[in-house]
Enzyme design. Structure first.
Site, PDB file in Angstrom:
ATOM      1  N   LEU A  41       0.800  -1.222   0.000  1.00 47.25           N
ATOM      2  CA  LEU A  41       0.000   0.000   0.000  1.00 47.25           C
ATOM      3  C   LEU A  41       0.831   1.270   0.000  1.00 47.25           C
ATOM      4  O   LEU A  41       0.437   2.279  -0.572  1.00 47.25           O
ATOM      5  CB  LEU A  41      -0.944   0.010   1.209  1.00 47.25           C
ATOM      6  CG  LEU A  41      -2.040  -1.058   1.230  1.00 47.25           C
ATOM      7  CD1 LEU A  41      -2.884  -0.908   2.483  1.00 47.25           C
ATOM      8  CD2 LEU A  41      -2.913  -0.971  -0.009  1.00 47.25           C
ATOM      9  N   ASN A  43       4.653   1.231   0.124  1.00 43.92           N
ATOM     10  CA  ASN A  43       6.086   0.959  -0.022  1.00 43.92           C
ATOM     11  C   ASN A  43       6.809   0.897   1.317  1.00 43.92           C
ATOM     12  O   ASN A  43       7.992   1.228   1.418  1.00 43.92           O
ATOM     13  CB  ASN A  43       6.745   2.018  -0.911  1.00 43.92           C
ATOM     14  CG  ASN A  43       6.193   2.005  -2.316  1.00 43.92           C
ATOM     15  OD1 ASN A  43       5.952   0.932  -2.879  1.00 43.92           O
ATOM     16  ND2 ASN A  43       5.966   3.174  -2.890  1.00 43.92           N
ATOM     17  N   ASN A  47       3.391   4.943   9.126  1.00 43.51           N
ATOM     18  CA  ASN A  47       3.628   5.385  10.492  1.00 43.51           C
ATOM     19  C   ASN A  47       3.945   4.177  11.367  1.00 43.51           C
ATOM     20  O   ASN A  47       3.420   3.082  11.137  1.00 43.51           O
ATOM     21  CB  ASN A  47       2.381   6.094  11.037  1.00 43.51           C
ATOM     22  CG  ASN A  47       2.054   7.344  10.247  1.00 43.51           C
ATOM     23  OD1 ASN A  47       2.947   8.085   9.850  1.00 43.51           O
ATOM     24  ND2 ASN A  47       0.767   7.579  10.003  1.00 43.51           N
ATOM     25  N   ILE A  49       3.671   1.451  14.116  1.00 41.80           N
ATOM     26  CA  ILE A  49       2.487   0.870  14.744  1.00 41.80           C
ATOM     27  C   ILE A  49       2.889   0.253  16.079  1.00 41.80           C
ATOM     28  O   ILE A  49       3.701  -0.673  16.120  1.00 41.80           O
ATOM     29  CB  ILE A  49       1.842  -0.196  13.842  1.00 41.80           C
ATOM     30  CG1 ILE A  49       1.457   0.412  12.486  1.00 41.80           C
ATOM     31  CG2 ILE A  49       0.614  -0.805  14.514  1.00 41.80           C
ATOM     32  CD1 ILE A  49       0.936  -0.609  11.488  1.00 41.80           C
ATOM     33  N   LYS A  89     -10.833  -4.187  18.900  1.00 43.03           N
ATOM     34  CA  LYS A  89     -11.558  -4.933  17.868  1.00 43.03           C
ATOM     35  C   LYS A  89     -10.918  -6.298  17.663  1.00 43.03           C
ATOM     36  O   LYS A  89      -9.734  -6.405  17.359  1.00 43.03           O
ATOM     37  CB  LYS A  89     -11.554  -4.150  16.555  1.00 43.03           C
ATOM     38  CG  LYS A  89     -12.363  -4.810  15.456  1.00 43.03           C
ATOM     39  CD  LYS A  89     -12.368  -3.957  14.199  1.00 43.03           C
ATOM     40  CE  LYS A  89     -13.178  -4.609  13.100  1.00 43.03           C
ATOM     41  NZ  LYS A  89     -13.183  -3.814  11.867  1.00 43.03           N
ATOM     42  N   ASP A 185     -17.493  -0.285   2.089  1.00 41.00           N
ATOM     43  CA  ASP A 185     -18.482  -0.686   3.102  1.00 41.00           C
ATOM     44  C   ASP A 185     -18.898   0.504   3.967  1.00 41.00           C
ATOM     45  O   ASP A 185     -18.871   0.439   5.195  1.00 41.00           O
ATOM     46  CB  ASP A 185     -17.930  -1.816   3.971  1.00 41.00           C
ATOM     47  CG  ASP A 185     -19.021  -2.516   4.781  1.00 41.00           C
ATOM     48  OD1 ASP A 185     -20.189  -2.478   4.346  1.00 41.00           O
ATOM     49  OD2 ASP A 185     -18.704  -3.092   5.837  1.00 41.00           O
TER      50      ASP A 185
END
EC number: 2.7.11.1
Length: 362
Positions: A41, A43, A47, A49, A89, A185
């Protein structure tokens, strides 16, 4: 230490080591897929994580206690992590039709790319030590959509603000990243509001990146996924994904958000039935009926007949009926343009600008 105690200690130690080894394997396997998605997405220029341990997640959610469950169908929990409220989640294999690990990693990757924007649910980090990676996000509340409780219904000003801010977020996905990202979505369950009243778009599991230099991506009909009543006809029937896939869904969102003609929110379809088949079988899909009905009411000048009375009351006594009709008609006409029922379908940037203009009307 007698033999019985020694045996018990050895079993516990062996079990603990086995669990630690399993978590390490999951960390490596999940981390590999996440890294591959980040490279694809952006290269690899994403940021940082932050990662949390499994123990931290279990403690924050009280071992994923049902009492902490905020949204049952997509397993969102509230918790306290490092002295701050968070949303955690946790997806499962049967939540998605296929490629669950890849979808969760896509959610993490895209969330990390957009977390600096105020209109996205901010990703605080993730945990890779479970079979399925777990996302840790800032705390926010789901919008009270189609609630039977009249006290929870949102006033006009809040609805138009949320609509505008979600339009801004979708426009950002389409235009501000290195590749055009299509959410696919957009529906009420993926919208949150923080304590300051700022709208947040979430859930990027089904997000699709359009290759550089292209304007669309096509997937096989049995790979079409999303919320049935918000699916663009072309995507549902052919698997073709463009920016207008999101524009259509947003138009249906506007129609449901500003009228009392609510659509049915479906989760992903069963494993043995594709959305294409479900769409084909459902000849008068709910969103088509809503759009046609709204179009008819607008033409007949019967806008008030389909509006939420509580929302109309919230527009204030200082506004004339003519002014209220003008504002509501502008929103509904915009929604019909988004669903292709009125003129050319706009891009999301134009939609966001129009909602800003309507919000400022006095």
């Amino acid at each position: 230490m007698n033999d019985q105690k020694m045996s018990c200690w050895r079993k516990k130690s062996k079990k603990k080591n086995s669990e630690a080894n399993q978590r390490q394997r999951w960390f490596q396997e999940n981390g590999k897929v996440l890294l591959e998605d980040l490279i694809e997405l952006c290269n690899g220029k994403s940021n940082p994580i932050k990662t949390f341990s499994a123990e931290e997640i279990l403690q924050a959610t009280d071992n994923f206690s049902e009492s902490n469950l905020v949204i049952r169908f997509n397993f969102m929990y509230r918790g306290i992590l490092q002295n701050r409220p968070v949303l955690i989640k946790r997806a499962t294999w049967n939540y998605y039709k296929s490629d669950t690990l890849e979808k969760i990693c896509r959610d993490i990757a895209v969330s990390s790319m957009v977390s600096g924007h105020k209109n996205f649910l901010k990703l605080l980090g993730c945990c890779l030590e479970f079979e399925h990676p777990v996302l840790v996000c800032e705390y926010a509340e789901r919008i009270p959509f189609n609630t039977p409780n009249p006290e929870m219904l949102l006033p006009w000003r809040m609805r138009i603000k949320i609509a505008k801010e979600i339009a801004i977020a979708v426009s950002y996905l389409h235009t501000a990243l290195s590749r055009t990202m299509i959410h696919t979505d957009i529906q009420p369950f993926n919208i949150f509001v923080d304590s300051n009243g700022t709208a947040k778009l979430s859930d990027f599991c089904l997000c699709i990146a359009i290759p550089e230099g292209e304007t669309f991506v096509k997937v096989h009909a049995d790979r079409v996924e999303g919320t049935l009543d918000y699916l663009e006809y072309n995507y549902a029937a052919t698997g073709l994904i463009t920016e207008y896939t999101d524009v259509f869904s947003f138009g249906v969102l506007l129609q449901n958000f500003f009228t009392r003609t609510y659509g049915v929110v479906d989760c992903c379809c069963s494993e043995d039935e594709s959305l294409f088949e479900e769409f084909e079988d459902k000849q008068n899909v709910m969103n088509l009926r809503i759009s046609d009905r709204i179009s008819k009411f607008v033409e007949e000048g019967r806008i008030f007949d389909m509006l939420d009375p509580k929302m109309l009351e919230s527009m204030g006594d200082d506004e004339t009926e003519e002014h209220k009709i003008r504002r509501m008609k502008a929103v509904l006409m915009l929604s019909l343009r988004c669903t292709g029922h009125r003129g050319d379908v706009p891009k999301m940037m134009e939609v966001a600008k129009e909602l800003k203009r309507i919000e400022r009307w006095t």
